[in-house]
Design a protein around this motif. Structure first.
Motif, PDB file in Angstrom:
ATOM      1  N   SER A  27      -0.234 -13.878  -8.832  1.00  0.00           N
ATOM      2  CA  SER A  27      -1.387 -13.986  -9.865  1.00  0.00           C
ATOM      3  C   SER A  27      -2.526 -13.040  -9.451  1.00  0.00           C
ATOM      4  O   SER A  27      -3.425 -13.184  -8.955  1.00  0.00           O
ATOM      5  CB  SER A  27      -1.938 -15.387  -9.177  1.00  0.00           C
ATOM      6  OG  SER A  27      -0.944 -16.426  -9.736  1.00  0.00           O
ATOM      7  N   ILE A  28      -1.968 -11.733  -9.681  1.00  0.00           N
ATOM      8  CA  ILE A  28      -2.961 -10.480  -9.294  1.00  0.00           C
ATOM      9  C   ILE A  28      -4.196 -10.381 -10.282  1.00  0.00           C
ATOM     10  O   ILE A  28      -5.240  -9.955  -9.639  1.00  0.00           O
ATOM     11  CB  ILE A  28      -1.913  -9.101  -9.374  1.00  0.00           C
ATOM     12  CG1 ILE A  28      -1.586  -9.128 -10.654  1.00  0.00           C
ATOM     13  CG2 ILE A  28      -1.190  -9.046  -8.282  1.00  0.00           C
ATOM     14  CD1 ILE A  28      -0.719  -7.755 -10.867  1.00  0.00           C
ATOM     15  N   ALA A  29      -4.162 -10.908 -11.441  1.00  0.00           N
ATOM     16  CA  ALA A  29      -5.226 -11.008 -12.098  1.00  0.00           C
ATOM     17  C   ALA A  29      -6.394 -11.854 -11.517  1.00  0.00           C
ATOM     18  O   ALA A  29      -7.735 -11.398 -11.894  1.00  0.00           O
ATOM     19  CB  ALA A  29      -4.976 -11.395 -13.550  1.00  0.00           C
ATOM     20  N   SER A  30      -6.173 -12.616 -10.773  1.00  0.00           N
ATOM     21  CA  SER A  30      -7.244 -13.584 -10.142  1.00  0.00           C
ATOM     22  C   SER A  30      -7.820 -13.134  -8.769  1.00  0.00           C
ATOM     23  O   SER A  30      -8.862 -13.598  -8.233  1.00  0.00           O
ATOM     24  CB  SER A  30      -6.614 -15.126  -9.854  1.00  0.00           C
ATOM     25  OG  SER A  30      -6.200 -15.402 -11.061  1.00  0.00           O
ATOM     26  N   ILE A  31      -7.309 -11.847  -8.405  1.00  0.00           N
ATOM     27  CA  ILE A  31      -7.814 -11.304  -7.199  1.00  0.00           C
ATOM     28  C   ILE A  31      -9.193 -10.828  -7.088  1.00  0.00           C
ATOM     29  O   ILE A  31      -9.403  -9.986  -8.195  1.00  0.00           O
ATOM     30  CB  ILE A  31      -6.897 -10.254  -6.558  1.00  0.00           C
ATOM     31  CG1 ILE A  31      -5.491 -10.944  -6.318  1.00  0.00           C
ATOM     32  CG2 ILE A  31      -7.578  -9.697  -5.309  1.00  0.00           C
ATOM     33  CD1 ILE A  31      -4.373 -10.032  -5.770  1.00  0.00           C
ATOM     34  N   ASN A  32     -10.114 -11.215  -6.430  1.00  0.00           N
ATOM     35  CA  ASN A  32     -11.516 -10.553  -6.622  1.00  0.00           C
ATOM     36  C   ASN A  32     -11.657  -9.715  -5.378  1.00  0.00           C
ATOM     37  O   ASN A  32     -12.041  -8.528  -6.005  1.00  0.00           O
ATOM     38  CB  ASN A  32     -12.718 -11.911  -6.057  1.00  0.00           C
ATOM     39  CG  ASN A  32     -12.582 -12.965  -7.159  1.00  0.00           C
ATOM     40  OD1 ASN A  32     -11.829 -13.896  -6.671  1.00  0.00           O
ATOM     41  ND2 ASN A  32     -12.860 -12.792  -8.085  1.00  0.00           N
ATOM     42  N   THR A  33     -11.263  -9.888  -4.125  1.00  0.00           N
ATOM     43  CA  THR A  33     -11.360  -8.711  -3.298  1.00  0.00           C
ATOM     44  C   THR A  33     -10.217  -8.629  -2.502  1.00  0.00           C
ATOM     45  O   THR A  33      -9.465  -9.589  -2.075  1.00  0.00           O
ATOM     46  CB  THR A  33     -12.371  -9.406  -2.326  1.00  0.00           C
ATOM     47  OG1 THR A  33     -13.592  -9.211  -2.947  1.00  0.00           O
ATOM     48  CG2 THR A  33     -12.838  -8.137  -1.089  1.00  0.00           C
ATOM     49  N   MET A  34      -9.752  -7.266  -2.103  1.00  0.00           N
ATOM     50  CA  MET A  34      -8.812  -6.809  -1.209  1.00  0.00           C
ATOM     51  C   MET A  34      -9.045  -6.351   0.087  1.00  0.00           C
ATOM     52  O   MET A  34     -10.036  -5.476  -0.118  1.00  0.00           O
ATOM     53  CB  MET A  34      -7.650  -6.223  -2.039  1.00  0.00           C
ATOM     54  CG  MET A  34      -6.870  -7.066  -3.232  1.00  0.00           C
ATOM     55  SD  MET A  34      -5.474  -6.037  -3.768  1.00  0.00           S
ATOM     56  CE  MET A  34      -4.211  -6.309  -2.592  1.00  0.00           C
ATOM     57  N   GLY A  35      -8.737  -6.406   1.224  1.00  0.00           N
ATOM     58  CA  GLY A  35      -8.829  -5.748   2.476  1.00  0.00           C
ATOM     59  C   GLY A  35      -8.003  -5.596   3.229  1.00  0.00           C
ATOM     60  O   GLY A  35      -6.755  -6.147   3.050  1.00  0.00           O
ATOM     61  N   TRP A  36      -8.521  -5.041   4.336  1.00  0.00           N
ATOM     62  CA  TRP A  36      -7.240  -4.890   5.551  1.00  0.00           C
ATOM     63  C   TRP A  36      -8.278  -5.261   6.930  1.00  0.00           C
ATOM     64  O   TRP A  36      -9.355  -5.042   7.082  1.00  0.00           O
ATOM     65  CB  TRP A  36      -7.116  -3.164   5.671  1.00  0.00           C
ATOM     66  CG  TRP A  36      -6.328  -2.584   4.414  1.00  0.00           C
ATOM     67  CD1 TRP A  36      -6.792  -2.097   3.341  1.00  0.00           C
ATOM     68  CD2 TRP A  36      -4.855  -2.677   4.751  1.00  0.00           C
ATOM     69  NE1 TRP A  36      -5.668  -1.551   2.744  1.00  0.00           N
ATOM     70  CE2 TRP A  36      -4.652  -2.061   3.561  1.00  0.00           C
ATOM     71  CE3 TRP A  36      -3.955  -3.194   5.421  1.00  0.00           C
ATOM     72  CZ2 TRP A  36      -3.225  -1.668   3.016  1.00  0.00           C
ATOM     73  CZ3 TRP A  36      -2.552  -2.688   5.303  1.00  0.00           C
ATOM     74  CH2 TRP A  36      -2.094  -2.238   3.956  1.00  0.00           C
ATOM     75  N   TYR A  37      -7.309  -6.175   7.434  1.00  0.00           N
ATOM     76  CA  TYR A  37      -7.935  -6.404   8.949  1.00  0.00           C
ATOM     77  C   TYR A  37      -6.833  -5.711   9.803  1.00  0.00           C
ATOM     78  O   TYR A  37      -6.087  -5.349   9.494  1.00  0.00           O
ATOM     79  CB  TYR A  37      -7.608  -8.140   9.158  1.00  0.00           C
ATOM     80  CG  TYR A  37      -8.690  -8.899   8.155  1.00  0.00           C
ATOM     81  CD1 TYR A  37      -8.913  -8.886   6.975  1.00  0.00           C
ATOM     82  CD2 TYR A  37      -9.681  -9.432   9.224  1.00  0.00           C
ATOM     83  CE1 TYR A  37     -10.012  -9.642   6.284  1.00  0.00           C
ATOM     84  CE2 TYR A  37     -10.826 -10.242   8.550  1.00  0.00           C
ATOM     85  CZ  TYR A  37     -10.945 -10.129   7.043  1.00  0.00           C
ATOM     86  OH  TYR A  37     -11.698 -11.073   6.387  1.00  0.00           O
ATOM     87  N   ARG A  38      -7.286  -5.887  11.022  1.00  0.00           N
ATOM     88  CA  ARG A  38      -6.425  -5.540  12.190  1.00  0.00           C
ATOM     89  C   ARG A  38      -6.731  -6.359  13.350  1.00  0.00           C
ATOM     90  O   ARG A  38      -7.775  -7.034  13.570  1.00  0.00           O
ATOM     91  CB  ARG A  38      -6.994  -4.133  12.548  1.00  0.00           C
ATOM     92  CG  ARG A  38      -8.228  -3.598  13.241  1.00  0.00           C
ATOM     93  CD  ARG A  38      -8.333  -2.236  13.292  1.00  0.00           C
ATOM     94  NE  ARG A  38      -9.466  -1.994  14.017  1.00  0.00           N
ATOM     95  CZ  ARG A  38      -9.923  -0.778  14.101  1.00  0.00           C
ATOM     96  NH1 ARG A  38      -9.176   0.276  13.895  1.00  0.00           N
ATOM     97  NH2 ARG A  38     -11.268  -0.441  14.840  1.00  0.00           N
ATOM     98  N   GLN A  39      -5.672  -6.311  14.259  1.00  0.00           N
ATOM     99  CA  GLN A  39      -5.739  -7.072  15.356  1.00  0.00           C
ATOM    100  C   GLN A  39      -4.969  -6.388  16.486  1.00  0.00           C
ATOM    101  O   GLN A  39      -3.901  -6.115  16.516  1.00  0.00           O
ATOM    102  CB  GLN A  39      -5.170  -8.450  15.321  1.00  0.00           C
ATOM    103  CG  GLN A  39      -5.281  -9.502  16.532  1.00  0.00           C
ATOM    104  CD  GLN A  39      -4.986 -11.017  16.281  1.00  0.00           C
ATOM    105  OE1 GLN A  39      -4.381 -11.219  15.330  1.00  0.00           O
ATOM    106  NE2 GLN A  39      -5.666 -11.673  16.944  1.00  0.00           N
ATOM    107  N   ALA A  40      -5.742  -6.084  17.497  1.00  0.00           N
ATOM    108  CA  ALA A  40      -5.402  -5.626  18.623  1.00  0.00           C
ATOM    109  C   ALA A  40      -4.809  -6.311  19.750  1.00  0.00           C
ATOM    110  O   ALA A  40      -5.131  -7.557  19.656  1.00  0.00           O
ATOM    111  CB  ALA A  40      -5.989  -4.385  19.311  1.00  0.00           C
ATOM    112  N   PRO A  41      -3.835  -6.230  20.477  1.00  0.00           N
ATOM    113  CA  PRO A  41      -3.459  -7.275  21.788  1.00  0.00           C
ATOM    114  C   PRO A  41      -4.676  -7.548  22.581  1.00  0.00           C
ATOM    115  O   PRO A  41      -5.359  -6.959  22.992  1.00  0.00           O
ATOM    116  CB  PRO A  41      -2.286  -6.448  22.429  1.00  0.00           C
ATOM    117  CG  PRO A  41      -1.891  -5.566  21.563  1.00  0.00           C
ATOM    118  CD  PRO A  41      -3.097  -5.118  20.642  1.00  0.00           C
ATOM    119  N   GLY A  42      -4.866  -8.868  22.604  1.00  0.00           N
ATOM    120  CA  GLY A  42      -6.021  -9.433  23.145  1.00  0.00           C
ATOM    121  C   GLY A  42      -7.241  -9.513  22.745  1.00  0.00           C
ATOM    122  O   GLY A  42      -8.399 -10.037  23.337  1.00  0.00           O
TER     123      GLY A  42
END
Length: 118
Positions: A27-42
């Motif tokens: 359902s890509i037409a419904s997408i408002n915002t796209m982003g990137w998150y990251r998580q480092a160990p701990g």
């Protein structure tokens, strides 16, 4: 429903560059915002960059001037160009898609590892 598939992670030396890609389907037409998150160990997961359907962008202070988020609507793909990489950028990077309709939902990709050696 939205499916997200990331690619482009890997091992790079400090000062190097990588480009992450995130292909969206469903359902890509419904997408408002796209982003990137990251998580480092701990560490807690943090927002790295986001881009709205109108093209407005937001960056974490730690990556401003080094990372660029972009969106190719024809390919349903979001990119994260990462330059001048630092060891502290080492983390698992996750693509997200936010849909505001029906109360709001956030979809996550499976993640791609970025490792920056000193």
């Amino acid at each position: 429903q939205v499916q997200l598939v990331e690619s482009g992670g890997g091992l790079v030396q400090a000062g190097g560059s990588l480009r992450l890609s995130c292909a969206a389907s469903g359902s890509i037409a419904s997408i408002n915002t796209m982003g990137w998150y990251r998580q480092a160990p701990g560490k807690q997961r943090e927002l790295v960059a986001a881009i709205t359907s109108a093209g407005s962008t937001h960056y974490a202070d730690s990556v401003k001037g080094r990372f660029t988020i972009s969106r190719d609507n024809a390919k349903n793909t979001v990119y994260l160009q990462m330059n001048s990489l630092k060891p502290e950028d080492t983390a698992a990077y996750y693509c997200t898609a936010y849909i505001a309709a029906a109360g709001g939902n956030t979809y996550w990709g499976q993640g791609t590892q970025v490792t920056v050696s000193s």
